[in-house]
Enzyme design. Structure first.
Site, PDB file in Angstrom:
ATOM      1  N   LYS A  22      14.467   4.030   0.168  1.00 28.33           N
ATOM      2  CA  LYS A  22      14.961   3.555  -1.126  1.00 28.33           C
ATOM      3  C   LYS A  22      14.375   4.396  -2.264  1.00 28.33           C
ATOM      4  CE  LYS A  22      12.840  -0.037  -3.183  1.00 28.33           C
ATOM      5  NZ  LYS A  22      12.427   0.201  -4.576  1.00 28.33           N
ATOM      6  N   ASN A  23      13.066   4.656  -2.193  1.00 25.96           N
ATOM      7  CA  ASN A  23      12.415   5.341  -3.309  1.00 25.96           C
ATOM      8  C   ASN A  23      12.767   6.827  -3.403  1.00 25.96           C
ATOM      9  OD1 ASN A  23      11.286   2.984  -4.088  1.00 25.96           O
ATOM     10  ND2 ASN A  23       9.165   3.518  -3.574  1.00 25.96           N
ATOM     11  N   ARG A 102      13.327  -1.125 -12.534  1.00 27.23           N
ATOM     12  CA  ARG A 102      12.531  -0.238 -13.362  1.00 27.23           C
ATOM     13  C   ARG A 102      12.928   1.246 -13.229  1.00 27.23           C
ATOM     14  NH1 ARG A 102       7.772   0.407 -15.911  1.00 27.23           N
ATOM     15  NH2 ARG A 102       6.493   2.094 -15.150  1.00 27.23           N
ATOM     16  N   CYS A 126       9.439  -4.670 -22.196  1.00 29.36           N
ATOM     17  CA  CYS A 126       8.025  -4.794 -22.594  1.00 29.36           C
ATOM     18  C   CYS A 126       7.605  -3.611 -23.446  1.00 29.36           C
ATOM     19  CB  CYS A 126       7.126  -4.815 -21.373  1.00 29.36           C
ATOM     20  SG  CYS A 126       7.458  -6.198 -20.309  1.00 29.36           S
ATOM     21  N   ARG A 131       3.802  -2.401 -19.813  1.00 30.16           N
ATOM     22  CA  ARG A 131       4.649  -1.967 -18.676  1.00 30.16           C
ATOM     23  C   ARG A 131       5.032  -0.530 -18.988  1.00 30.16           C
ATOM     24  NH1 ARG A 131       8.602  -4.945 -15.241  1.00 30.16           N
ATOM     25  NH2 ARG A 131       8.816  -3.460 -13.560  1.00 30.16           N
ATOM     26  N   PRO A 132       4.086   0.386 -18.787  1.00 30.88           N
ATOM     27  CA  PRO A 132       4.191   1.658 -19.491  1.00 30.88           C
ATOM     28  C   PRO A 132       5.245   2.629 -18.979  1.00 30.88           C
ATOM     29  CG  PRO A 132       2.189   1.598 -18.167  1.00 30.88           C
ATOM     30  CD  PRO A 132       2.873   0.287 -17.974  1.00 30.88           C
ATOM     31  N   ASP A 134       4.958   5.418 -21.067  1.00 25.76           N
ATOM     32  CA  ASP A 134       4.411   6.387 -22.020  1.00 25.76           C
ATOM     33  C   ASP A 134       4.335   7.801 -21.444  1.00 25.76           C
ATOM     34  OD1 ASP A 134       2.500   5.350 -20.271  1.00 25.76           O
ATOM     35  OD2 ASP A 134       0.826   5.823 -21.601  1.00 25.76           O
ATOM     36  N   LEU A 135       4.007   7.916 -20.164  1.00 26.78           N
ATOM     37  CA  LEU A 135       3.850   9.258 -19.588  1.00 26.78           C
ATOM     38  C   LEU A 135       5.207   9.915 -19.343  1.00 26.78           C
ATOM     39  CD1 LEU A 135       0.909   8.502 -17.118  1.00 26.78           C
ATOM     40  CD2 LEU A 135       0.821   9.509 -19.413  1.00 26.78           C
ATOM     41  N   ASP A 316       2.315   0.420  -1.842  1.00 25.35           N
ATOM     42  CA  ASP A 316       3.461  -0.340  -1.337  1.00 25.35           C
ATOM     43  C   ASP A 316       3.233  -0.893   0.073  1.00 25.35           C
ATOM     44  OD1 ASP A 316       4.740   0.100  -3.703  1.00 25.35           O
ATOM     45  OD2 ASP A 316       6.145   1.597  -2.944  1.00 25.35           O
ATOM     46  N   ARG A 408      16.106  -6.301  -1.855  1.00 28.84           N
ATOM     47  CA  ARG A 408      16.026  -5.127  -2.731  1.00 28.84           C
ATOM     48  C   ARG A 408      15.534  -3.911  -1.947  1.00 28.84           C
ATOM     49  NH1 ARG A 408      12.325  -5.574  -7.476  1.00 28.84           N
ATOM     50  NH2 ARG A 408      13.047  -3.452  -7.537  1.00 28.84           N
TER      51      ARG A 408
END
Ligand code: UD1
Length: 429
Positions: A22-23, A102, A126, A131-132, A134-135, A316, A408
């Site tokens: 999935k990822n 996300r 958020c 719930r960053p 930012d990077l 995970d 999911r």
């Protein structure tokens, strides 16, 4: 709402086909936005998150087809999805869609790189910091994007296109590295990504981008160099096996005892987790067909585990190893360094009789002789599958509520385990 019912106690015997990751599939699908041509992805797992992302991509104007089965393909063969982003009709990814997953925030990178603008809701609405992202934003700024935050949306603009730059991540981020790679692929000039995530899914995205014409060196290491090109073309790419699903079933076998061949997967994707399982007393043998996992009679030995970015032990799989350790002979120490609050499964495991004490980012798990089945609640994707593992070894009946979390990320879980002798069924409704 569906529930899963398990009657614990049966050892697992047989074979489990491992699905595509999935990822890996999610960023690969998002990469289709980088080109006007068709991107064909094979071995895509059938999961709720994949369908959510298809809806999001469809909203941007991506046409997609999902191919039916061909002769010789089995139920386990993943889907083939063809994505064509010839006409981007909308560069906004709205809150209603992004909040369900996300990773969909990552569409910001190909949209700004190819179209010059993107307006993407912050995941969960958020603030940056809690719930960053930012990077991810920093990476785009380094490549010349102008960023504005407006009413819960991140707006990225680069009307003249992105240009190459230096991106040094202060912390390893998988999503940040995906975003940086996709943006840099179409930027003008050379980009150097330092402290890049080394996860196999990053290398898989890079391999696909290279097939699409990108110039990328060093993916899979912590320094990636990308020489931007002006356009990318279509390609066909097979999604790599899911290492988290592999590790999860390996832990299930370690828990119940038995002998299972995990097919279509590769040990090098999860060496650190397999090493922990060996220390715990599980027999693990790799072959051309996959990974054979056995535990016959030996007690489960306690382990000391710390989660880390790849190649370390994956966060995970943290909930799953904790479930296994609830039955160990002795006390295990499990430290979570990637995410705060990723111990939501502890309370539910305790309902089955587990003895776990939390101390900051550490969980001390004192193994018990037996777990006893009970109704429990799935709280998130990985937590819910840890309850499945515990339920497989618990005496009597365990019912897991809110299994949409499982759907999911785990394809046909009850079918795969049921074929190996587990007493597990889905209760619809
Ligand atoms: C991905 C995986 C997820 C896995 C995680 C860590 C997908 C779809 N999801 O999530 O299953 O658990 O990697 O292996 O691939 N961070 C910041 N600022 C940012 C971004 C991240 O501080 O802008 C922090 C996070 O809060 C976290 C750490 O960095 O503490 C790692 O997060 P990251 O690697 O970005 O996780 P995801 O890519 O979201």
């Amino acid at each position: 709402m569906d529930r899963i019912r398990i009657i614990g106690g049966a050892p697992l015997h047989g074979a489990i086909p491992i699905s595509g990751a999935k990822n890996a599939a999610l960023p690969l699908m998002i990469a289709s936005l980088l080109t006007e041509d068709t991107l064909e992805l094979t071995n895509v797992p059938r999961l709720a998150d994949i369908n959510s992302l298809l809806r999001i991509l469809g909203n941007h104007g991506v046409d997609y087809t999902i191919a039916g089965k061909r002769p010789g393909q089995t139920a386990e063969t993943g889907q083939t999805i063809r994505l064509s982003a010839r006409h981007i009709i909308d560069t906004t990814a709205p809150y209603e869609l992004v909040s369900t997953m996300r990773a969909s925030f990552w569409v910001i990178a190909p949209l700004v790189a190819r179209i010059g603008e993107a307006r993407v809701s912050m995941p969960g609405g958020c603030a940056i910091g809690t719930r960053p992202v930012d990077l991810l934003i920093m990476a785009l700024e380094r490549l010349g994007a102008e960023i504005e935050i407006d009413r819960g949306y991140v707006i990225a603009r680069a009307p003249k296109g992105l240009r190459g730059g230096e991106i040094a991540f202060p912390k390893v981020t998988v999503g940040g590295t995906h975003v940086a790679l996709m943006a840099a692929a179409l930027a003008d000039g050379v980009t150097v990504i330092d402290n890049a995530a080394r996860e196999p899914e990053v290398a898989d995205l890079a391999a696909c981008l290279i097939k699409m014409g990108a110039k990328i060196a060093g993916a899979g290491t912590s320094r990636i160099v990308v020489e931007g090109v002006s356009r990318l073309h279509g390609a066909t790419h097979e999604v790599l096996p899911d290492r988290i699903e592999t590790g999860t079933y390996a832990m299930a076998v370690a828990m119940t005892g038995g002998d299972v061949l995990l097919q279509n997967t590769r040990p090098e994707l999860l060496e650190s987790a397999l090493e922990v399982l060996r220390r715990a007393g599980t027999d693990i043998v790799a072959s051309n067909e996959g990974i054979r996992v056995r535990r016959n009679g030996a007690a489960i030995a306690p382990v000391d585990v710390t989660t880390d970015p790849y190649p370390g032990f994956p966060t995970d799989l943290q909930a799953q190893i904790m479930a296994l350790m609830t039955r160990a002979k002795g006390t295990s120490r499990i430290r979570e360094t990637i995410f705060e609050n990723r111990f939501m499964h502890v309370q539910e495991l305790a309902r089955l009789g587990a003895r776990i004490r939390l101390d900051g980012d550490c969980a001390l798990v004192e193994g018990v002789e037996r777990l006893k089945g009970a109704p429990v609640m799935a709280t998130d994707l990985r937590a819910s599958v840890s309850l499945v593992i515990a339920g497989l070894a618990a005496e009597g009946e365990t019912t897991i509520n809110r299994v949409y979390h499982l759907d999911r990320g785990f394809e046909a879980l009850e079918v795969k385990l049921g074929r190996c002798g587990a007493q597990i069924e889905r209760l619809r409704g």
